[in-house]
Scaffold this active site. Structure first.
Site, PDB file in Angstrom:
ATOM      1  N   HIS A   1       0.763  -1.158   0.057  1.00 27.47           N
ATOM      2  CA  HIS A   1      -0.026   0.030  -0.098  1.00 27.47           C
ATOM      3  C   HIS A   1       0.933   1.349  -0.090  1.00 27.47           C
ATOM      4  O   HIS A   1       0.625   2.160  -0.756  1.00 27.47           O
ATOM      5  CB  HIS A   1      -0.950  -0.126   1.186  1.00 27.47           C
ATOM      6  CG  HIS A   1      -1.794   1.289   1.200  1.00 27.47           C
ATOM      7  ND1 HIS A   1      -3.282   1.131   1.202  1.00 27.47           N
ATOM      8  CD2 HIS A   1      -1.485   2.748   1.972  1.00 27.47           C
ATOM      9  CE1 HIS A   1      -3.639   2.513   1.455  1.00 27.47           C
ATOM     10  NE2 HIS A   1      -2.564   3.123   1.968  1.00 27.47           N
ATOM     11  N   GLU A   2       1.613   1.228   0.754  1.00 28.86           N
ATOM     12  CA  GLU A   2       2.687   2.369   1.057  1.00 28.86           C
ATOM     13  C   GLU A   2       3.542   2.555  -0.130  1.00 28.86           C
ATOM     14  O   GLU A   2       4.081   3.838  -0.605  1.00 28.86           O
ATOM     15  CB  GLU A   2       3.520   2.175   2.316  1.00 28.86           C
ATOM     16  CG  GLU A   2       2.621   2.450   3.488  1.00 28.86           C
ATOM     17  CD  GLU A   2       1.989   3.681   3.574  1.00 28.86           C
ATOM     18  OE1 GLU A   2       2.352   4.870   3.228  1.00 28.86           O
ATOM     19  OE2 GLU A   2       0.720   3.649   4.311  1.00 28.86           O
TER      20      GLU A   2
ATOM     21  N   HIS B   1       1.939   4.571  -2.822  1.00 25.22           N
ATOM     22  CA  HIS B   1       2.444   6.047  -2.783  1.00 25.22           C
ATOM     23  C   HIS B   1       3.829   6.387  -2.997  1.00 25.22           C
ATOM     24  O   HIS B   1       3.792   7.501  -3.698  1.00 25.22           O
ATOM     25  CB  HIS B   1       2.096   6.490  -1.218  1.00 25.22           C
ATOM     26  CG  HIS B   1       0.687   6.127  -0.728  1.00 25.22           C
ATOM     27  ND1 HIS B   1      -0.370   6.791  -1.143  1.00 25.22           N
ATOM     28  CD2 HIS B   1       0.232   5.671   0.358  1.00 25.22           C
ATOM     29  CE1 HIS B   1      -1.444   6.588  -0.686  1.00 25.22           C
ATOM     30  NE2 HIS B   1      -1.139   6.047   0.378  1.00 25.22           N
TER      31      HIS B   1
END
Length: 362
Positions: free
Chosen positions: A56-57, A60
């Site tokens: 998920h990170e 980003h």
């Protein structure tokens, strides 16, 4: 990973222990396993969960790098993780894309895990793990998409307000206040579901911790927006205190008397035999000297060499000044024009300018 530094916060140990025990007990009862096997599987689920948060990170981080934004690192902690970037997105569009990249990764992982759950035989270990990964990733994606800072959806809301009003600071403040509503609303919803016995009792303290973290993060976002709006007021030429030079060896009490009589905010400096500034009186060290000793103590004893002090070019704008202060924390900064000392910036003066209400309250 992919050139992005990865940090594990010590609070991850608490999360690992909590999930290992709770999920281990759950899967042991579901599949009639021994306690040891249940805990081993619980720990395996922790690894899968952390991998999901990391991906998920990375969504980003890699999207930010795609648009030229440097990434300082990814940190995994008790409540998930966060990605620290070197600067803000330059446009609302890029801010929106970077914000939504993380939830998009979680949605894809959730869909893949859901497909695996449907394809695997029911009530098997693989089926249970796939089901839990599907649920956790979908929950992470949905929750992070809620429209309030510091969540990803809050950053998307900020981008929308920024695009509509051309005011990034207003976007941040609006998304911060919505984030506070989300924090309170999430706690209330989970409390009701716990009372109705839809959720396990353990969910409530965990959600209260999450809500507190969201409330605090939203407050920091609001504060940052208000500070950033005042950056144009930072003018080092006006903000810097002028320097009153006294000869080396001057008693501290005499130097203080001259400063007090000079009128206006003044910094105390020490000059060499040629009249050139060589040191600056340290305010903390000066205040620590008892009053009765000040007539007998040379001002040199409470001074720092100018070579040891951080410097700020007089032409820096407000944003660059704050970045420099964050990179080199201190109480005083030399304001320079080339090799010449223009004055001294006191961190308290900068704080009062950027947060006048906070200063008055303290």
């Amino acid at each position: 990973m992919f050139g992005v530094p990865l940090y594990l916060n010590a609070s991850m140990l608490l999360l690992a222990l909590l999930v290992t025990v709770t999920y281990g007990e759950f899967v042991r009862r579901q599949l009639a396993l021994s306690p040891t096997a249940g805990y081993v599987i619980g720990f395996g689920f922790v690894v899968c969960l952390l991998g999901s948060v990391l991906l998920h990170e990375l969504g980003h981080a890699l999207t930010a790098r795609r648009y030229g934004i440097g990434v300082r690192g990814i940190t995994l902690e008790l409540l998930g993780g966060y990605t620290e970037m070197e600067r803000d997105a330059p446009t609302p569009r890029i801010d929106l894309l970077v914000s939504l990249a993380g939830p998009a990764v979680s949605f894809v992982l959730g869909l893949a895990a859901t497909a695996a759950t449907l394809a695997l035989p029911d009530r098997t270990l693989a089926n249970q793990l796939a089901f839990q990964l599907a649920v956790s990733n979908v929950i992470v994606a949905v929750f992070n998409s809620l429209p309030g800072l510091p969540l990803d959806g809050g950053r998307a809301l900020r981008a929308g307000v920024w695009a509509a009003t051309r005011d990034r600071h207003l976007g941040t403040e609006v998304a911060g206040w919505v984030g506070r509503v989300v924090a309170v609303g999430s706690a209330v919803v989970v409390a009701l579901l716990t009372v109705l016995k839809v959720l396990a009792p353990l969910a409530l303290p965990l959600m209260l911790l999450v809500s507190f973290t969201l409330w605090r993060g939203a407050g920091q976002s609001i504060r940052l927006a208000r500070i950033s709006r005042r950056f144009p007021l930072v003018d080092l030429a006006r903000l810097a205190r002028r320097v009153l030079l006294v000869p080396s060896g001057t008693p501290l009490a005499e130097a203080q008397r001259q400063r007090d009589g000079s009128g206006g905010p003044t910094a105390l400096g020490i000059a060499d035999a040629a009249g050139r500034p060589v040191a600056l009186v340290d305010l903390v060290a000066e205040a620590a000297v008892p009053v009765e000793r000040r007539p007998w103590l040379a001002v040199d004893a409470v001074a720092r060499s100018l070579t040891d002090l951080p410097r700020l070019p007089v032409g820096l704008d407000g944003e660059r000044v704050v970045e420099a202060v964050q990179a080199h924390p201190g109480a005083q900064y030399l304001v320079t024009a080339g090799e010449d000392v223009v004055g001294v910036l006191h961190i308290a003066d900068l704080a009062q300018l950027l947060e006048p209400k906070r200063k008055m309250n303290t």
